[in-house]
Design a protein around this motif. Sequence first.
Motif, mmCIF file in Angstrom:
data_model
loop_
_atom_site.group_PDB
_atom_site.id
_atom_site.type_symbol
_atom_site.label_atom_id
_atom_site.label_comp_id
_atom_site.label_asym_id
_atom_site.label_seq_id
_atom_site.Cartn_x
_atom_site.Cartn_y
_atom_site.Cartn_z
ATOM 1 N N TYR A 1 33.835 57.751 58.849
ATOM 2 C CA TYR A 1 32.714 57.147 59.566
ATOM 3 C C TYR A 1 31.493 58.067 59.566
ATOM 4 C CZ TYR A 1 30.428 54.261 63.094
ATOM 5 O OH TYR A 1 29.567 53.434 63.768
ATOM 6 N N SER B 1 33.524 51.010 57.314
ATOM 7 C CA SER B 1 34.241 51.286 58.555
ATOM 8 C C SER B 1 33.946 50.230 59.608
ATOM 9 C CB SER B 1 33.850 52.662 59.117
ATOM 10 O OG SER B 1 34.061 53.685 58.185
ATOM 11 N N TYR C 1 39.087 53.033 64.915
ATOM 12 C CA TYR C 1 38.360 52.883 63.662
ATOM 13 C C TYR C 1 39.309 52.403 62.576
ATOM 14 C CZ TYR C 1 34.599 55.779 65.646
ATOM 15 O OH TYR C 1 33.591 56.273 66.420
#
Length: 253
Positions: free
Chosen positions: A32, A183, A195
């Motif tokens: 991320y 993501s 996530y």
Amino acid sequence: MNRSYFAGIMLVLFSMPLFCQDYPITDRSFAYATAGTLDKSKGQIEYGYFQLHDLGLSQLDLAGNTVLARYGLLKSVELRARIGHRKFYIQESDISNLLSEVAPVQLSTKIALIPEGRFMPAISTLLEFDIPGARSEGFRPNDLNVTGRIIAEKYINDIFIVGANLGYTKGDGDLSSLNYSLSTRIAVMDEIAVYLEFFGNDFNLDIPTTNYAGGALEFWLLGDLVLDFAYGWGVSEIRDRNYWSVGLSFLMD
């Protein structure tokens, strides 16, 4: 409609505000990269440790730790510096090789280009410079490595945020690569987020494309302290590999 069913519906409806969470302040979930920049004069320290394993040999391939310092120079400009350490271990027949070295010193800047709108995602650019090491034969480049990334991120609602980035690294000689990730961040409750991530690298050489899929758990221990755990596995030519990481992020006013 019975009372228990009705009570369940009301509980879900009135619990929705509990899921709202601050916008991500950290890049620490492995793949991320948030499009947001730190506010002016704010700083942040992020630390992470990771291991990459080859399941076929049941032994450690690569491990390392990283410290990332971030500082909001202006409202939409963030300065960053990264340093770390790597250990690489490989077993070939009866020969073992261990390489241990300081990772590349990286200086970078993130610039917010387009603010998030009703339908438009927030877009920023990240320029990273890996400083060369003198006569390095390990992880540090002999020439200046430059990576440019475009990061897009969209706040869907109080629960879902989606993000993607696309970048290109100009490395030593022909060691250049295309980098990408996709993501989704899901707020489970005020202090916990999940996530789901896909990321990879495509080199210009005859090196197999490396793609990974994984997930991460993010825990807000305090309003300015975040702990995260990530785990993932290879989904391309090196699909027999997996990785895990743990990290901390601390925001300073």
